[in-house]
Motif scaffolding. Structure first.
Motif, short mmCIF file in Angstrom:
data_model
loop_
_atom_site.label_atom_id
_atom_site.label_comp_id
_atom_site.label_asym_id
_atom_site.label_seq_id
_atom_site.Cartn_x
_atom_site.Cartn_y
_atom_site.Cartn_z
N ASN A 126 0.87 -1.28 -0.03
CA ASN A 126 -0.05 -0.07 0.09
C ASN A 126 0.89 1.25 -0.03
O ASN A 126 0.36 2.33 -0.46
N GLY A 138 -4.42 -0.85 12.21
CA GLY A 138 -5.57 -1.51 11.90
C GLY A 138 -5.43 -2.76 12.81
O GLY A 138 -6.89 -3.30 13.03
N LYS A 142 -8.84 -4.16 15.27
CA LYS A 142 -9.81 -5.26 15.16
C LYS A 142 -9.70 -6.19 16.55
O LYS A 142 -10.82 -6.91 16.93
N GLU A 172 -6.82 -0.52 6.45
CA GLU A 172 -7.91 -1.08 6.24
C GLU A 172 -7.61 -2.75 5.90
O GLU A 172 -8.13 -3.42 6.10
N MET A 173 -6.55 -2.59 4.98
CA MET A 173 -6.18 -4.05 4.40
C MET A 173 -5.79 -4.89 5.73
O MET A 173 -6.24 -6.20 5.78
N TYR A 175 -6.76 -4.48 8.78
CA TYR A 175 -7.93 -4.92 9.74
C TYR A 175 -8.47 -6.35 9.07
O TYR A 175 -8.84 -7.03 9.66
N GLU A 176 -8.62 -6.27 7.70
CA GLU A 176 -9.20 -7.30 7.15
C GLU A 176 -8.32 -8.59 7.35
O GLU A 176 -8.73 -9.86 7.32
N LYS A 177 -7.02 -8.57 7.19
CA LYS A 177 -6.12 -9.58 7.04
C LYS A 177 -5.58 -10.29 8.25
O LYS A 177 -5.22 -11.42 8.57
N THR A 178 -5.86 -9.30 9.58
CA THR A 178 -5.57 -9.69 10.76
C THR A 178 -6.20 -11.31 11.13
O THR A 178 -7.54 -11.16 11.27
#
Ligand code: SF4
Ligand code: SF4
Length: 293
Positions: A126, A138, A142, A172-173, A175-178
């Motif tokens: 990113n 992020g 989460k 944001e990425m 947050y998704e990937k954790t």
């Protein structure tokens, strides 16, 4: 209150992460502190940063030795720095680690709630640089839910200016990937509150003490179960004589007594070392020392 300790290396933004998260928490009406602890102040040296977030005013000021959450920004610290030192039982460990090294986290699973992601890869994708601090923010949001995403967005925009969008995309990425592994079960004889109250590593070696042996952390006597020292007997209160004056609560050096709903003072055998001061000082003669054998 939640206490968080960040571990990274100089130049990786651990201090900035603590500062931004503190500001974001404050913008939500919470109380927060974010501050660094440098060792050798040079790029690449291991550094720590501390963060406290609370719904109430925070009066303590010292470093965090028994955190609820540990955030590790640099996978190379694994095996090099004891970053779980003092982390509370079933506390949260959030770590940046490459996918191929995830199995290295298995030993932590039985004691802590482990969460992880390849934050360096997220940063590279990113932002084009391997600086993982915003991605780890992020992950932090989460895992802990201590701060809302909108508040964090606002302070990333303020701090990073023209490169804020790239940092936000990393947050944001991440947050998704954790990935969050299940928290370990708490031992049967230790409920969640007790686990917080009895940190594993409360004793420090001589070379970690403050000069003069000063105690700088309020309430630290709770870390030491001085009830183990009791050999000669314990105090017993006669409630018919007790005037509820509270002097036993005041004079006890180990905060053994706590006031109950009826105004009397309950005794806690985990901490009473049997010194007898309370029995000596009680003006009503309501406390006697009695042998336990
Ligand atoms: S010092 Fe004695 S009278 Fe006062 S509260 Fe304690 S037990 Fe009761
Ligand atoms: S005997 Fe000492 S440690 Fe125990 S309750 Fe009394 S004052 Fe406290």
């Amino acid at each position: 209150m939640i206490e968080i300790r960040f571990h990274g290396r100089g130049g990786q933004g651990a201090v900035t992460a603590a500062e931004i998260l503190a500001k974001a928490a404050i913008s939500e009406g919470k109380y927060a502190q974010g501050f660094p602890n440098f060792g050798a102040e040079r790029r690449g040296a291991p550094v720590m940063a501390f963060l406290r977030i609370s719904e109430k005013p925070i009066y303590i000021r010292e470093r965090i030795d028994t955190p609820d959450v540990v955030v590790v920004l640099d996978p190379s610290l694994l095996g090099l720095v004891d970053f779980c030192s003092g982390l509370k039982t079933a506390g949260q460990l959030i770590i940046n680690i490459p996918q191929k090294r995830e199995k290295d986290l298995i030993p932590f699973k039985s004691k802590y709630q482990v969460a992880f992601l390849d934050a360096t890869m997220v940063a590279l994708k990113n932002m084009g640089v391997p600086i993982a601090n915003t991605a780890m923010m992020g992950a932090f949001i989460k895992v802990t839910e201590a701060i809302g995403m909108e508040a964090l967005r606002e302070f990333i925009r303020e701090r990073f200016g023209r490169i804020a969008d790239k940092n936000l995309a990393a947050v944001e990425m991440a947050y998704e990937k954790t990935v969050i592994w299940d928290a370990p079960p708490i031992a049967e004889d230790m409920d969640e509150k007790a686990a917080d109250e009895y940190p594993i590593e409360a004793l420090h070696p001589w070379n970690e003490l403050e000069i003069g042996g000063d105690i700088t952390r309020a309430g630290s006597s709770k870390d030491f179960l001085t009830g183990d020292w009791r050999t000669t007997g314990r105090p017993v209160s006669d409630l018919d004589k007790c005037t509820k004056c509270g002097l036993c609560w005041i004079v006890c050096p180990d905060m053994v007594y706590s006031k109950n709903e009826e105004g009397f003072y309950d005794w806690d055998g985990l901490y009473c070392k049997g010194c007898g001061i309370c029995a000596d000082q009680c003006p009503a003669g309501a406390i006697i020392m009695r042998s336990e054998t």
